[in-house]
Motif scaffolding. Structure first.
Motif, mmCIF file in Angstrom:
data_model
loop_
_atom_site.group_PDB
_atom_site.id
_atom_site.type_symbol
_atom_site.label_atom_id
_atom_site.label_comp_id
_atom_site.label_asym_id
_atom_site.label_seq_id
_atom_site.Cartn_x
_atom_site.Cartn_y
_atom_site.Cartn_z
ATOM 1 N N GLU A 1 -0.717 2.712 -7.936
ATOM 2 C CA GLU A 1 -0.017 1.462 -8.222
ATOM 3 C C GLU A 1 0.231 0.715 -6.915
ATOM 4 O O GLU A 1 0.262 1.323 -5.835
ATOM 5 C CB GLU A 1 1.330 1.752 -8.908
ATOM 6 N N LEU A 2 0.427 -0.590 -7.034
ATOM 7 C CA LEU A 2 0.820 -1.383 -5.873
ATOM 8 C C LEU A 2 2.340 -1.368 -5.783
ATOM 9 O O LEU A 2 3.035 -1.743 -6.726
ATOM 10 C CB LEU A 2 0.304 -2.816 -5.981
ATOM 11 N N SER A 3 2.851 -0.928 -4.638
ATOM 12 C CA SER A 3 4.301 -0.821 -4.452
ATOM 13 C C SER A 3 4.916 -2.187 -4.163
ATOM 14 O O SER A 3 4.232 -3.135 -3.766
ATOM 15 C CB SER A 3 4.608 0.124 -3.295
ATOM 16 N N ASN A 4 6.216 -2.270 -4.360
ATOM 17 C CA ASN A 4 7.007 -3.394 -3.863
ATOM 18 C C ASN A 4 6.708 -4.734 -4.529
ATOM 19 O O ASN A 4 7.090 -5.783 -4.012
ATOM 20 C CB ASN A 4 6.786 -3.541 -2.340
ATOM 21 N N SER A 5 6.028 -4.715 -5.671
ATOM 22 C CA SER A 5 5.654 -5.990 -6.307
ATOM 23 C C SER A 5 6.880 -6.769 -6.772
ATOM 24 O O SER A 5 6.912 -8.011 -6.690
ATOM 25 C CB SER A 5 4.707 -5.744 -7.477
ATOM 26 N N PRO B 1 0.791 -1.248 0.000
ATOM 27 C CA PRO B 1 0.000 0.000 0.000
ATOM 28 C C PRO B 1 0.820 1.293 0.000
ATOM 29 O O PRO B 1 0.229 2.375 0.029
ATOM 30 C CB PRO B 1 -0.817 -0.100 1.314
ATOM 31 N N ASP B 2 2.150 1.227 -0.001
ATOM 32 C CA ASP B 2 2.970 2.441 0.115
ATOM 33 C C ASP B 2 2.546 3.537 -0.869
ATOM 34 O O ASP B 2 2.345 4.695 -0.488
ATOM 35 C CB ASP B 2 4.447 2.109 -0.111
ATOM 36 N N ASP B 3 2.430 3.190 -2.138
ATOM 37 C CA ASP B 3 2.078 4.185 -3.155
ATOM 38 C C ASP B 3 0.686 4.741 -2.911
ATOM 39 O O ASP B 3 0.458 5.953 -3.047
ATOM 40 C CB ASP B 3 2.160 3.554 -4.542
ATOM 41 N N ILE B 4 -0.247 3.871 -2.527
ATOM 42 C CA ILE B 4 -1.620 4.300 -2.248
ATOM 43 C C ILE B 4 -1.633 5.336 -1.136
ATOM 44 O O ILE B 4 -2.238 6.415 -1.263
ATOM 45 C CB ILE B 4 -2.493 3.094 -1.846
ATOM 46 N N LEU B 5 -0.963 5.029 -0.031
ATOM 47 C CA LEU B 5 -0.977 5.914 1.129
ATOM 48 C C LEU B 5 -0.360 7.270 0.804
ATOM 49 O O LEU B 5 -0.918 8.322 1.140
ATOM 50 C CB LEU B 5 -0.227 5.259 2.293
#
Length: 395
Positions: free
Chosen positions: A369-373, A329-333
């Motif tokens: 985007e979803l981070s860390n994928s 969730p990093d990018d979302i937050l």
């Protein structure tokens, strides 16, 4: 005294302003029928499980309707964790809460302030015990633009407060009349005072400011969850997952987060555009608040999702995969947070700027985007390789 009487917090150092505080207590309680909050009185609400500084700050956050800030020549006790005085922390808590702050500074301090600004290294021990008093006063006046009254006696303060409380009463009556005439939905009663005022008075760019204000309030309500996310503190019941079930377990978790991003994509694009209305046309108050609350709900869900993932238990080799997944969730937050206070400030700064012939445009588009994928996929692949080679035995 009625339990519904306004609560007025007196924030100042104690020993040098003891008599001023006593006179203000008498004025507020006997003269106005208000409930004064002073830390030296037996009626001051105290939680025995909190430290002194925490009790003072909590009193502002939980009880105060108004803060009266009084600054004399002493800086006062310092909270070592923040390196700020107790008075400073009480003031900042009032600012964060959004309650009225009436600031009074001793006349001699205000007189010495420009001398200190011109010569910060000078000797001002005849005026203050610590030059941080000047720093605090300058922060209140120059950074936060809080109106400050000068005083020499308690009577100067009571005279000013008598007028200011009358103005506040008048303002409240005007707002009450507007509320009765506005026909605003009960659905708006849960928003903050600042947001409600924007919805009611509808100043310039009110639609965008209302949206940002509600989003900022929703984010602020998740402050503790955000701290736990940042520190990777995941309390609560764990979910046991075996190494062989990892892929079938992670797939629905990722789908859950995709639903969060889908909700945000709708809210920040289609939903917000519809709520704001066409250019030149007024927006829909209820829709704006609803969309902002949806953004806040999605923000909270992203945090809670990460903490749920972090609580996963199993083989030690599972940890790198879980840790990588929990950071999705990093990018979302980060992008949602930009729609709160940062965007609100940009809008309000634009409103204060000199008018130009061309309209001011603020780009607030977002792609989530979803981070860390990549790290997650790498951790999964490494785990599969170890399982296949026999380096790790399935649990």
């Amino acid at each position: 005294m009625s339990i519904s009487s306004p609560c007025v917090m007196i924030s100042s150092t104690f020993y040098d302003l003891r008599q001023v505080r006593a006179d203000l207590e008498q004025f507020l309680e006997s003269g106005l029928g208000y409930r004064p909050l002073l830390s030296e009185t037996t009626s001051f609400p105290v939680d025995p499980d909190r430290k002194t500084i925490e009790n003072c700050r909590a009193c502002v956050e939980e009880h105060a309707d108004v803060l009266v800030l009084i600054v004399g020549g002493r800086y006062g006790s310092v909270d070592h964790s923040s390196d700020k005085s107790v008075t400073n922390l009480e003031y900042l808590s009032a600012r964060a809460k959004g309650i009225p702050v009436y600031a009074f500074v001793e006349k001699r301090i205000l007189g010495a302030l420009p001398l200190w600004k011109a010569n910060p290294e000078g000797d001002f021990s005849s005026a203050v015990d610590n030059t941080r008093v000047f720093e605090f006063v300058d922060e209140v006046r120059a950074k936060h633009w809080v109106w400050t009254f000068e005083f020499e006696t308690a009577q100067d303060i009571t005279a000013a407060l008598r007028h200011q409380f009358a103005h506040l009463m008048r303002e409240g009556l005007v707002l009450r009349g507007k509320i009765q005439q506005s026909g605003l939905s009960d659905a708006l009663l849960g928003i903050s005072g600042a947001a409600f005022r924007l919805a009611l008075e509808q100043p310039d760019a009110w639609e965008h400011r209302l949206f940002c204000r509600v989003v900022a309030d929703e984010i602020a309500a998740c402050r503790e969850l955000r701290r736990r996310y940042d520190k990777r503190i995941a309390l609560g019941e764990s979910e046991a997952v075996s190494l062989l079930d990892l892929e079938s377990w992670s797939r629905p978790r990722i789908s859950e987060l995709h639903r969060v991003t889908s909700a945000l994509d709708y809210a920040l694009n289609d939903g917000l555009r519809d709520a704001l209305g066409e250019p030149g046309e007024p927006g829909d108050v209820e829709k704006i608040v609803s969309i902002a609350k949806l953004v806040g709900q999605a923000y909270r869900e992203a945090l809670e999702w990460s903490l749920r993932v972090s609580r996963t238990a199993g083989h030690d080799a599972l940890k790198p995969v879980v840790d990588a997944l929990a950071l999705f969730p990093d990018d979302i937050l980060q992008k949602v947070e930009l729609f709160g206070e940062p965007l609100l400030k940009r809008i309000e700064d634009a409103l204060l700027a000199e008018p130009t012939k061309e309209p001011t445009t603020i780009d607030a588009s977002v792609v989530l985007e979803l981070s860390n994928s990549e790290q997650f996929e790498a951790a999964m692949q490494e785990l599969y390789d170890k399982l296949e080679s026999g380096e790790i035995e399935p649990d």
